[in-house]
Design an enzyme around this catalytic site. Structure first.
Site, PDB file in Angstrom:
ATOM      1  N   ARG A 123      -2.197   4.435   4.356  1.00  0.00           N
ATOM      2  CA  ARG A 123      -2.341   3.319   5.305  1.00  0.00           C
ATOM      3  C   ARG A 123      -1.853   2.054   4.609  1.00  0.00           C
ATOM      4  O   ARG A 123      -1.501   2.097   3.431  1.00  0.00           O
ATOM      5  CB  ARG A 123      -3.792   3.183   5.782  1.00  0.00           C
ATOM      6  CG  ARG A 123      -4.795   3.023   4.672  1.00  0.00           C
ATOM      7  CD  ARG A 123      -6.211   2.862   5.214  1.00  0.00           C
ATOM      8  NE  ARG A 123      -7.178   2.848   4.125  1.00  0.00           N
ATOM      9  CZ  ARG A 123      -8.470   2.643   4.272  1.00  0.00           C
ATOM     10  NH1 ARG A 123      -8.978   2.449   5.468  1.00  0.00           N
ATOM     11  NH2 ARG A 123      -9.280   2.637   3.251  1.00  0.00           N
ATOM     12  N   ASN A 161      -7.062  -5.129   9.479  1.00  0.00           N
ATOM     13  CA  ASN A 161      -8.174  -4.611   8.689  1.00  0.00           C
ATOM     14  C   ASN A 161      -7.950  -4.911   7.221  1.00  0.00           C
ATOM     15  O   ASN A 161      -6.906  -4.549   6.665  1.00  0.00           O
ATOM     16  CB  ASN A 161      -8.294  -3.091   8.854  1.00  0.00           C
ATOM     17  CG  ASN A 161      -9.571  -2.548   8.235  1.00  0.00           C
ATOM     18  OD1 ASN A 161     -10.660  -2.826   8.730  1.00  0.00           O
ATOM     19  ND2 ASN A 161      -9.442  -1.820   7.148  1.00  0.00           N
ATOM     20  N   GLU A 162      -8.887  -5.606   6.633  1.00  0.00           N
ATOM     21  CA  GLU A 162      -8.836  -5.857   5.190  1.00  0.00           C
ATOM     22  C   GLU A 162      -7.424  -6.208   4.730  1.00  0.00           C
ATOM     23  O   GLU A 162      -6.818  -5.486   3.924  1.00  0.00           O
ATOM     24  CB  GLU A 162      -9.365  -4.658   4.409  1.00  0.00           C
ATOM     25  CG  GLU A 162     -10.832  -4.391   4.656  1.00  0.00           C
ATOM     26  CD  GLU A 162     -11.429  -3.361   3.718  1.00  0.00           C
ATOM     27  OE1 GLU A 162     -10.678  -2.552   3.154  1.00  0.00           O
ATOM     28  OE2 GLU A 162     -12.668  -3.368   3.577  1.00  0.00           O
ATOM     29  N   GLU A 319     -18.810  -4.020   7.552  1.00  0.00           N
ATOM     30  CA  GLU A 319     -18.800  -2.654   7.019  1.00  0.00           C
ATOM     31  C   GLU A 319     -19.685  -2.601   5.788  1.00  0.00           C
ATOM     32  O   GLU A 319     -19.667  -3.516   4.951  1.00  0.00           O
ATOM     33  CB  GLU A 319     -17.395  -2.236   6.566  1.00  0.00           C
ATOM     34  CG  GLU A 319     -16.408  -1.966   7.657  1.00  0.00           C
ATOM     35  CD  GLU A 319     -15.075  -1.497   7.075  1.00  0.00           C
ATOM     36  OE1 GLU A 319     -15.075  -0.850   6.004  1.00  0.00           O
ATOM     37  OE2 GLU A 319     -14.044  -1.795   7.679  1.00  0.00           O
ATOM     38  N   GLU A 367     -11.291  10.172   3.952  1.00  0.00           N
ATOM     39  CA  GLU A 367     -12.663   9.679   3.826  1.00  0.00           C
ATOM     40  C   GLU A 367     -13.682  10.615   4.483  1.00  0.00           C
ATOM     41  O   GLU A 367     -14.735  10.177   4.931  1.00  0.00           O
ATOM     42  CB  GLU A 367     -12.755   8.265   4.374  1.00  0.00           C
ATOM     43  CG  GLU A 367     -11.845   7.328   3.586  1.00  0.00           C
ATOM     44  CD  GLU A 367     -12.180   5.862   3.764  1.00  0.00           C
ATOM     45  OE1 GLU A 367     -12.652   5.252   2.792  1.00  0.00           O
ATOM     46  OE2 GLU A 367     -11.945   5.331   4.856  1.00  0.00           O
ATOM     47  N   HIS A 370     -17.036  10.253   3.018  1.00  0.00           N
ATOM     48  CA  HIS A 370     -17.685   8.937   3.069  1.00  0.00           C
ATOM     49  C   HIS A 370     -18.877   9.050   4.008  1.00  0.00           C
ATOM     50  O   HIS A 370     -18.816   9.726   5.029  1.00  0.00           O
ATOM     51  CB  HIS A 370     -16.676   7.906   3.579  1.00  0.00           C
ATOM     52  CG  HIS A 370     -17.134   6.488   3.415  1.00  0.00           C
ATOM     53  ND1 HIS A 370     -18.128   5.938   4.189  1.00  0.00           N
ATOM     54  CD2 HIS A 370     -16.734   5.528   2.558  1.00  0.00           C
ATOM     55  CE1 HIS A 370     -18.316   4.686   3.797  1.00  0.00           C
ATOM     56  NE2 HIS A 370     -17.484   4.413   2.814  1.00  0.00           N
TER      57      HIS A 370
HETATM   58  C1  GLA Z   1     -12.751  -0.198   3.891  1.00  0.00           C
HETATM   59  C2  GLA Z   1     -11.975   0.077   5.174  1.00  0.00           C
HETATM   60  C3  GLA Z   1     -12.523   1.216   5.960  1.00  0.00           C
HETATM   61  C4  GLA Z   1     -12.955   2.346   5.072  1.00  0.00           C
HETATM   62  C5  GLA Z   1     -13.963   1.794   4.110  1.00  0.00           C
HETATM   63  C6  GLA Z   1     -14.691   2.844   3.312  1.00  0.00           C
HETATM   64  O1  GLA Z   1     -13.725  -1.122   4.043  1.00  0.00           O
HETATM   65  O2  GLA Z   1     -11.893  -1.049   6.001  1.00  0.00           O
HETATM   66  O3  GLA Z   1     -11.523   1.645   6.872  1.00  0.00           O
HETATM   67  O4  GLA Z   1     -11.860   2.872   4.415  1.00  0.00           O
HETATM   68  O5  GLA Z   1     -13.308   0.892   3.264  1.00  0.00           O
HETATM   69  O6  GLA Z   1     -14.090   3.194   2.137  1.00  0.00           O
END
Ligand code: GLA
Length: 685
Positions: A123, A161-162, A319, A367, A370
């Protein structure tokens, strides 16, 4: 009367809709058949979920072929969530461009410093300067905005996202970097001056000759520090352009809906001071490891930083992990009960939400191990029991939504540009790590339940009793003047070594170290004498024998007094820490990294000297934080981060614990907390 901030109004709209704190997580329904969606919604209601983030990774399914959009599945999901009263934090899916984009436009894939193009298959495989990527990302964002702006389930926009701000070295990035430099400097002579290109004959005649600081340039010798610093600034700015472009698109369609993007806390690449100013609400992803002994302190400082980015306003934890967290490198389980204390820690420090990655654990993909709110084992699991219990806690704390933490008495100075420059290569020691140094200074204050805000070097310091400045290597005239004026006007300052060394171009300040802080600190630094990794030197502070690590400044006193001295080695008897009365204030300087206990003593001396009042005296590992409800009522959070039962003395006064089952339960002068237990206390009515 001043007009209300539109960001505050949008946030008030979100609060109105949620009727309390937000509880939920990332929801990725595209990984599951439609029958599961109905079960999901039923379970969300059971757990008290009122907000989910949807669509973060959906681009490839929403636009499976260029220009062919398939919104049917998302319509159904939005409908189900809306009917159940679960708000949607709808994402623009730019963090995972579809395979067709990589295939048809490989120029959208980023190129690393070695010249390698990154392949599709994970990604964040995009070049943030690519006009082609930006075009397609804007198009899918606009399609989503058109379609869902007026959807009753839409609660908030989640742009991307991030964002990573990863520097890219492709031709589009190079051209963009040159344009950015031309805007910044106007003339190439100004760039030559800022970068000091007279050294090693790096003089440029044209912006067109400037490159990105690719790894190749380190083959024989170090890169130009000014170029490295500007590339960091540029990479941050390029990412922010991507965010604001999409923010403006969704805002055109839904001007009253709050917009955010999820931050990663103490994340190096992005100057979140600048980013926060472009958001309606700051939001954070926090993954402090369940077993990390520093986990609670790390989380606390990230939470305080998020609260500080928009001047103390509530922020959102978007998150976190219900249990296992892949970023540990090993999949540690969360001890029973820890979910509550770790989650409520965010609320205590100003969050209006607790959310997780992710709602339902994936069966496939990187993940799949996770943790999640609904684990692989479903509802017959400890995680599910703790998730539903936390949902009840969040409902009990609904009145806190929109409430603030009072301004702290202590501020810690945080500056991303200085961080970038501090960790640049070719320094007296290349081992300096800003987050580690920051945690060193934060930890003892946190352990003593001292409330802390973060500020920029040029921020308003006037209300703080004590300002702590860890390793502020780079500082411009405004920041230096601001800190100096604070002390002159009566403030208490603690500053640690390798501060005030360079200007905003990473050029050494003239006239000796520590540059603009020499008069303030009453010292001259004759030499930097870094220590080897693991090497220590004895030091004495107020009768306490400690050790110095990492670094030694060779200090000449010029008005300051010695408050700690080296006890052995070449600099035996010379100052390790100093204090100087300047104007009507006091400036303490640390010329080394003392061991934990010595640093704790030094910092707590300053806390006492500055007249700072800790929130509460608690046993080790128990955190106490105050936060107000929206109506101004004060709440005291007491969080047990240990695996032992503890008793905390509360003093006189009659309080109730809002987390108790049934009605809020009266608490006497002594509060008992089970392992990892939490209490939220309010004065009894
Ligand atoms: C980040 C991402 C999520 C996921 C988490 C958990 O925060 O935004 O998509 O990958 O990590 O590892």
């Amino acid at each position: 009367m001043s007009r209300p901030d539109p960001a505050d109004e949008r946030l008030a709209g979100l609060r109105q809709r949620l009727q309390g704190l937000a509880y939920g997580g990332d929801y990725n329904p595209e990984q599951w058949p439609a029958a599961t969606w109905r079960e999901d919604v039923r379970l969300m209601r059971e757990a008290g979920v009122n907000l989910v983030t949807v669509g973060v990774w959906s681009w490839g399914l929403l636009e499976p072929r260029p220009g062919v959009f398939e919104f049917g599945w998302l319509d159904e999901v939005m409908g189900l969530l809306g009917e159940a009263g679960v708000g949607v934090d709808l994402a623009t899916p730019n963090a995972a461009p579809p395979s067709w984009l990589a295939h048809e436009h490989p120029e959208t894939l980023p190129v690393d410093g070695e010249g390698r193009r990154i392949a599709f298959g994970s990604r964040v495989h995009y070049c943030q300067s690519s006009p082609v990527y930006r075009h397609y990302a804007a198009r899918i964002a606009e399609r989503l905005a058109e379609r869902y702006a007026d959807h009753p389930a839409l609660a908030m926009w989640h742009i991307g996202n991030e964002y990573g701000g990863f520097g890219c070295h492709c031709p589009a990035s190079l051209a963009h970097f040159r344009r950015w430099l031309a805007d910044r400097y106007g003339t190439v002579d100004a760039l030559n001056d800022a970068w000091g290109t007279a050294f090693w004959g790096q003089h440029y005649e044209s912006f067109e000759h400037v490159g990105t600081p690719a790894a190749r340039s380190r083959l024989f010798s170090g890169p130009n520090p000014g170029q490295l610093l500007d590339f960091a600034r540029f990479s941050d700015a390029a990412a922010l352009e991507c965010y604001t472009a999409e923010r403006d698109i969704v805002r055109r369609y839904s001007p009253d809906v709050a917009v955010t993007t999820n931050f990663m806390g103490s994340y190096k690449n992005l100057d979140y001071w600048r980013w926060a100013a472009e958001e309606d609400v700051v939001s954070l992803d926090m993954y402090a490891g369940p077993r990390d002994p520093d986990g609670p302190a790390l989380a606390a400082y990230n939470f305080d930083l998020m609260r500080s980015l928009r001047g103390g306003r509530p922020w959102l934890l978007l998150e976190s992990a219900t249990g296992r967290n892949l970023t540990d490198g090993r999949n540690y389980a969360r001890p029973a009960g820890q979910l509550q204390s770790r989650s409520l820690q965010a609320v205590a420090r100003g969050a209006d939400s607790v959310m997780f990655f992710q709602w339902r654990a994936s069966r496939a993909g990187a993940e799949r191990y996770h943790s999640a709110m609904v684990p692989h084992g479903g509802t017959a699991t400890r995680t599910w029991r703790e998730v539903t219990s936390l949902g009840r806690d969040m409902a009990r704390l609904a009145d806190l939504s929109g409430g603030v933490c009072d301004r702290a008495e202590v501020a810690v100075v945080w500056d991303w540009e200085s961080w970038w420059a501090l960790e640049s290569p070719d320094h007296p020691s290349n081992d300096l790590c800003f987050p580690d140094r920051l945690l060193d200074h934060y930890r003892p204050l946190w352990e003593a339940n001292v409330a802390i805000d973060f500020v920029r070097p040029d921020g308003d310091l006037s209300a703080y009793r004590l300002v702590v400045v860890p390793n502020l290597y780079l500082v411009d005239d405004t920041g230096a003047g601001n800190i100096t004026a604070y002390v002159r006007g009566g403030g208490h300052l603690v500053m640690s070594y390798f501060s005030g060394i360079v200007d905003e171009y990473d050029r050494v300040q003239p006239g000796g170290h520590p540059g603009p802080f020499r008069d303030l600190l009453g010292i001259d630094i004759d030499e930097f004498a870094p220590l080897e990794p693991g090497e220590t030197c004895g030091m004495q502070h107020a009768g306490h024998a400690g050790t110095a690590t990492e670094w030694q400044d060779v200090i000449d006193l010029a008005g300051a007094e010695t408050i700690a001295a080296y006890a052995d080695g070449e600099f035996k008897g010379r100052p390790a820490a100093t204090r100087h009365h300047f104007g009507t204030g006091t400036a303490t300087y640390l010329g080394t990294s003392p061991d934990r206990e010595t640093l704790r003593r030094l910092l707590l001396d300053c806390v006492t000297g500055a007249g700072v009042t800790p929130v509460l005296d608690t046993p080790a590992g128990v955190e106490a934080v105050r936060r107000r409800a929206a109506d101004g009522t004060e709440h005291l959070f007491v969080l047990n981060h240990t695996s032992d039962e503890v008793t905390v003395g509360l003093g006189s006064g009659s309080t109730v614990d809002l987390l108790a089952d049934g009605a809020p339960a009266p608490v006497g002068g002594r509060l008992r907390l089970p392992p990892f237990g939490a209490a939220v206390l309010r004065d009894a009515p």
